[in-house]
Each structure stands twice: as structure tokens, then as C-alpha cells.
Design a protein around this motif. Structure first.
Motif, mmCIF file in Angstrom:
data_model
loop_
_atom_site.group_PDB
_atom_site.id
_atom_site.type_symbol
_atom_site.label_atom_id
_atom_site.label_comp_id
_atom_site.label_asym_id
_atom_site.label_seq_id
_atom_site.Cartn_x
_atom_site.Cartn_y
_atom_site.Cartn_z
ATOM 1 N N MET A 1 0.791 -1.184 -0.109
ATOM 2 C CA MET A 1 -0.132 -0.186 0.049
ATOM 3 C C MET A 1 0.848 1.311 -0.067
ATOM 4 S SD MET A 1 -3.022 1.578 0.295
ATOM 5 C CE MET A 1 -4.162 0.222 0.903
ATOM 6 N N ALA A 2 0.296 2.328 -0.678
ATOM 7 C CA ALA A 2 1.465 3.410 -0.867
ATOM 8 C C ALA A 2 1.156 4.208 0.382
ATOM 9 C CB ALA A 2 0.655 4.417 -1.979
ATOM 10 N N TYR A 3 2.486 5.041 0.628
ATOM 11 C CA TYR A 3 2.288 5.920 1.671
ATOM 12 C C TYR A 3 2.613 7.335 1.085
ATOM 13 C CZ TYR A 3 2.802 6.851 6.757
ATOM 14 O OH TYR A 3 2.682 7.437 7.817
ATOM 15 N N VAL A 4 2.236 8.485 1.861
ATOM 16 C CA VAL A 4 2.579 9.867 1.656
ATOM 17 C C VAL A 4 2.888 10.612 2.725
ATOM 18 C CG1 VAL A 4 1.117 11.777 0.669
ATOM 19 C CG2 VAL A 4 0.536 9.560 -0.236
ATOM 20 N N ASP A 5 3.959 11.353 2.550
ATOM 21 C CA ASP A 5 4.345 12.365 3.541
ATOM 22 C C ASP A 5 3.554 13.702 3.021
ATOM 23 O OD1 ASP A 5 5.494 11.187 5.470
ATOM 24 O OD2 ASP A 5 7.477 11.518 4.801
ATOM 25 N N GLY A 6 3.037 14.400 3.917
ATOM 26 C CA GLY A 6 2.431 15.886 3.533
ATOM 27 C C GLY A 6 3.074 16.970 4.319
ATOM 28 N N PHE A 7 3.210 18.116 3.693
ATOM 29 C CA PHE A 7 3.667 19.163 4.280
ATOM 30 C C PHE A 7 3.141 20.507 4.112
ATOM 31 C CE2 PHE A 7 6.966 16.112 3.010
ATOM 32 C CZ PHE A 7 7.743 16.110 4.022
ATOM 33 N N VAL A 8 3.026 21.242 5.108
ATOM 34 C CA VAL A 8 2.429 22.713 4.730
ATOM 35 C C VAL A 8 3.035 23.644 5.620
ATOM 36 C CG1 VAL A 8 0.413 24.176 5.099
ATOM 37 C CG2 VAL A 8 0.042 21.801 4.802
ATOM 38 N N LEU A 9 3.613 24.810 4.713
ATOM 39 C CA LEU A 9 4.486 25.824 5.576
ATOM 40 C C LEU A 9 4.384 27.124 4.677
ATOM 41 C CD1 LEU A 9 8.010 25.502 3.548
ATOM 42 C CD2 LEU A 9 6.321 23.704 3.281
ATOM 43 N N PRO A 10 4.695 28.132 5.481
ATOM 44 C CA PRO A 10 4.743 29.527 4.956
ATOM 45 C C PRO A 10 6.034 29.881 4.235
ATOM 46 C CG PRO A 10 5.327 29.674 7.026
ATOM 47 C CD PRO A 10 5.201 28.149 7.008
ATOM 48 N N VAL A 11 5.882 30.373 3.014
ATOM 49 C CA VAL A 11 7.246 31.090 2.457
ATOM 50 C C VAL A 11 6.961 32.829 2.052
ATOM 51 C CG1 VAL A 11 8.593 30.792 0.343
ATOM 52 C CG2 VAL A 11 7.599 28.658 1.609
ATOM 53 N N PRO A 12 7.888 33.190 2.468
ATOM 54 C CA PRO A 12 7.929 34.726 2.113
ATOM 55 C C PRO A 12 7.725 34.956 0.386
ATOM 56 C CG PRO A 12 9.687 34.588 3.562
ATOM 57 C CD PRO A 12 9.131 33.188 3.127
ATOM 58 N N ARG A 13 6.710 35.804 -0.131
ATOM 59 C CA ARG A 13 6.466 35.867 -1.542
ATOM 60 C C ARG A 13 7.835 36.218 -1.972
ATOM 61 N NH1 ARG A 13 1.203 35.988 -2.519
ATOM 62 N NH2 ARG A 13 -0.060 36.178 -0.429
ATOM 63 N N ASP A 14 8.693 37.142 -1.496
ATOM 64 C CA ASP A 14 9.928 37.430 -2.286
ATOM 65 C C ASP A 14 10.833 36.504 -2.343
ATOM 66 O OD1 ASP A 14 10.586 37.574 0.303
ATOM 67 O OD2 ASP A 14 11.219 39.850 0.169
ATOM 68 N N ARG A 15 10.856 34.981 -1.766
ATOM 69 C CA ARG A 15 11.718 34.301 -1.580
ATOM 70 C C ARG A 15 11.126 32.796 -2.374
ATOM 71 N NH1 ARG A 15 15.506 33.858 2.864
ATOM 72 N NH2 ARG A 15 16.738 32.724 1.102
ATOM 73 N N ILE A 16 10.005 33.083 -2.881
ATOM 74 C CA ILE A 16 9.447 31.926 -3.620
ATOM 75 C C ILE A 16 10.505 31.233 -4.681
ATOM 76 C CG2 ILE A 16 7.861 31.074 -5.563
ATOM 77 C CD1 ILE A 16 6.484 31.000 -2.698
ATOM 78 N N GLU A 17 11.110 32.072 -5.373
ATOM 79 C CA GLU A 17 12.172 31.418 -6.455
ATOM 80 C C GLU A 17 13.426 30.723 -5.646
ATOM 81 O OE1 GLU A 17 11.700 30.954 -9.596
ATOM 82 O OE2 GLU A 17 9.812 31.768 -9.337
ATOM 83 N N ASP A 18 13.658 31.370 -4.556
ATOM 84 C CA ASP A 18 14.696 30.832 -3.722
ATOM 85 C C ASP A 18 14.115 29.294 -3.338
ATOM 86 O OD1 ASP A 18 16.381 32.892 -4.000
ATOM 87 O OD2 ASP A 18 15.516 33.845 -2.221
ATOM 88 N N TYR A 19 13.006 29.194 -2.774
ATOM 89 C CA TYR A 19 12.354 28.022 -2.270
ATOM 90 C C TYR A 19 12.210 26.949 -3.530
ATOM 91 C CZ TYR A 19 9.185 24.704 -0.015
ATOM 92 O OH TYR A 19 8.776 23.558 0.246
ATOM 93 N N ARG A 20 11.860 27.695 -4.690
ATOM 94 C CA ARG A 20 11.671 26.592 -5.868
ATOM 95 C C ARG A 20 12.966 25.772 -5.916
ATOM 96 N NH1 ARG A 20 7.994 27.316 -10.318
ATOM 97 N NH2 ARG A 20 7.774 29.635 -9.628
ATOM 98 N N TRP A 70 3.901 17.226 -1.059
ATOM 99 C CA TRP A 70 3.654 15.853 -0.548
ATOM 100 C C TRP A 70 4.579 14.911 -1.478
ATOM 101 C CZ3 TRP A 70 -0.085 18.032 -3.883
ATOM 102 C CH2 TRP A 70 -0.103 17.401 -5.101
ATOM 103 N N ILE A 71 5.130 13.688 -0.769
ATOM 104 C CA ILE A 71 6.121 12.822 -1.346
ATOM 105 C C ILE A 71 5.371 11.619 -1.276
ATOM 106 C CG2 ILE A 71 8.296 11.835 -1.064
ATOM 107 C CD1 ILE A 71 9.177 14.401 0.346
ATOM 108 N N ARG A 72 5.298 10.947 -2.176
ATOM 109 C CA ARG A 72 4.936 9.465 -2.580
ATOM 110 C C ARG A 72 5.628 8.567 -2.394
ATOM 111 N NH1 ARG A 72 -0.533 7.774 -4.308
ATOM 112 N NH2 ARG A 72 -0.286 5.543 -5.208
ATOM 113 N N TYR A 73 5.417 7.438 -1.584
ATOM 114 C CA TYR A 73 6.276 6.087 -1.437
ATOM 115 C C TYR A 73 5.221 5.008 -1.851
ATOM 116 C CZ TYR A 73 8.747 9.825 1.257
ATOM 117 O OH TYR A 73 9.263 10.953 1.861
#
Length: 118
Positions: A1-20, A70-73
Motif C-alpha cells: 500500500m502506498a504511503y504519503v508524507d504531507g507538508f504545509v509551510l509559509p514562504v515569503p513571497r519574495d523568496r518563492i524562487e529561492d524556495y523553488r 507531498w512525497i509519495r512512496y
């Protein structure tokens, strides 16, 4: 059976490209170690709720946006093995938390067992 890790986090709008850039590197690492899927999404239609919501959960500030990922395994066992390997990988282990383009203290995550899949 598959398994999923889920994540939610805040990122400053001016750092989105750094985050990407960091997310792109992290995704490659997870996939190299055996994850089946790695997805990072930036909020596009996310509103504050009356009691709870994505923005409230991360204590979103006006200059930030929510990221949902999310990451699927193949299984929980694969996830545990892959995560252990990723955390030892120099490309991830070598990251300085102080320089990351997000506030890790307001990030939340968890592992999930799918109950419906198509």
C-alpha cells in the motif's frame, strides 16, 4: 500500500524562487533515493477560515504564501528507509536551517496511509 508524507509551510513571497530552487534539489534527492513522486504547490485559491485553514495553521503573515507539498512512496517501510537515506545525503544534511527561505518552526507535516486511490 502506498504511503504519503504531507507538508504545509509559509514562504515569503519574495523568496518563492529561492524556495523553488531548494525544493527542486530536494525533489531530485528524494526521487534518487526511491520516492515515487515529489510535488510542491504554492497557494492560489486559499482563504482564511472561521476556525481553521491553511493560512491560520501556519500563522501566515501578509508578505507570505502557503506551500503545500507531498512525497509519495510505495509503502511506509520504503518511506522510513528513504527518509533516513535522504537525511544523511550531504545535499540535504548540509543545508543550514538559518539560511532556508522559509520559517521551519511554522511548518507542519505528517505521514498518511491512503484510503482511496485512482
Amino acid at each position: 500500500m502506498a504511503y504519503v508524507d504531507g507538508f504545509v509551510l509559509p514562504v515569503p513571497r519574495d523568496r518563492i524562487e529561492d524556495y523553488r530552487a531548494i525544493a527542486g534539489q530536494a525533489g531530485k534527492v528524494w526521487l534518487e533515493h526511491g520516492a515515487l513522486e515529489y510535488v510542491e504547490c504554492v497557494a492560489d485559491d486559499v482563504q482564511p477560515g472561521k476556525l481553521t485553514s491553511f493560512p491560520q495553521a501556519v500563522q501566515l503573515r501578509p508578505d507570505e504564501v502557503v506551500v503545500f507539498a507531498w512525497i509519495r512512496y510505495a509503502s511506509r517501510e520504503d518511506r522510513d528507509r528513504i527518509d533516513a537515506a535522504v537525511m544523511e545525503d550531504k545535499r540535504i544534511a548540509g543545508m543550514d536551517p538559518a539560511t532556508l527561505p522559509f520559517d521551519g518552526q511554522r511548518m507542519f507535516w505528517g505521514g498518511f496511509r491512503p484510503i482511496v486511490e485512482y
